[in-house]
Design a protein around this motif. Structure first.
Motif: not given
Length: 310
Positions: A209-221
């Motif tokens: 289900a997570m395959q279609g979710v937009a993701l970004c690189a983390p801004s925090l550790r």
């Protein structure tokens, strides 16, 4: 001084937990977004009846954690790192900017539904206090069978370990543990067998289900409590989130890692102070504190001071 925000897991929930959040515009905005996405008035989310549900408990914990983190950020009190225990990992990921709050709400609702459907009754989790892994693992192995499954699940502290499985198997392990010198065996307010192979199928369904979710690189550790390491690749964080329901929690190791990476001010998002108490032995040279037990202006001042310190 590095600032770490931690987000608790199931078992810490309480009726009225969302109403107890600070009266702040940032909190109100998060609650309004939750209402819009979930189509349920926020006043009905944290009732005693709703918190009997794994689904609503997880949604309330996600909402509470994100609301507190955004409240602090709105007051220019910013963290360097985040870590979440179980469902708390979703609030950590939202706070780090990996995924949107709206997407997290939808995923967490599905997560809770998958878990509840897999084991609607007769299963759960129990905390064993006073035995380390080397002494508890043989007792679990002695009891575990296909008919009576039970597993080591959460390694919260060297002598605070949570087991997961069938109620009958957990009761047998609890009796053996107490006979072997455990201080206590306490059922946790979780009605599914989390963080063990019993949820493998549900975890892989969530991963799809997570395959279609937009993701970004983390801004925090982002410290993963499943792997006890920092993750930076958004796809790896997505897998970490999806699979953590079936993966043991290595919380103690994760906090040791955070300390080794410079974290000294450890701020626990509400509800409760479980993670703060677990952190105290490891952060004796720092300051673990729970938002639930500390005034907002005091937390903000401490976080700003931490940001200003080398």
């Amino acid at each position: 001084m590095q600032v770490l925000i931690t987000f608790p897991g199931q078992g810490t929930q309480r009726p009225g937990m969302l109403k107890d959040l600070p009266a702040d515009p940032a909190v109100a905005a998060v609650l309004a977004e939750a209402e819009e996405v979930l189509k349920v008035p926020v006043a009905g989310m944290d009732t005693p009846e709703h918190l009997q549900s794994t689904v609503w408990t997880q949604l309330c914990l996600l909402t509470s954690g994100v609301a507190m983190a955004r409240c602090l950020a709105a007051h220019d009190a910013r963290a360097d790192a985040v870590a979440g225990l179980s469902i708390g990992a979703y609030a950590a990921a939202v706070t780090a900017g990996v995924l949107s709050f709206a997407d997290a709400l939808r995923l967490v609702r599905l997560r809770g539904e998958l878990m509840a459907q897999a084991y609607p009754r007769g299963y759960g989790m129990t905390a064993i206090l006073g035995l380390d892994r080397n002494r508890l693992a043989p007792l679990v192995a002695q009891v575990c069978s296909p008919q009576r499954p039970v597993y080591l699940a959460n390694f919260n502290a060297p002598t605070q370990i949570v087991i997961a499985g069938s109620e009958a198997a957990m009761a047998e392990v609890s009796a053996l543990a107490l006979a072997a010198g455990a201080q206590a065996a306490k059922p946790v307010a979780i009605h599914v067998p989390s963080h063990c192979p019993l949820l493998d199928a549900a975890a892989h369904a969530l991963q799809q289900a997570m395959q279609g979710v937009a993701l970004c690189a983390p801004s925090l550790r982002y410290f993963s409590a499943s792997k006890a390491r920092e993750l930076r690749d958004p796809s790896r964080i997505a897998d970490d989130l999806a699979l953590n329901m079936a993966t043991p929690v290595r919380w103690h190791e994760t906090m040791l890692l955070a300390h080794a990476n410079g974290a000294r001010l450890v701020v626990e998002a509400p509800p409760g102070d479980v993670l703060t108490r677990l952190a105290q032995p490891m952060f004796a040279d720092g300051m673990p504190l729970a938002c639930d037990r500390t005034r907002l202006d005091s937390i903000v001042a401490l976080m700003r001071r931490g940001q200003a310190s080398p």
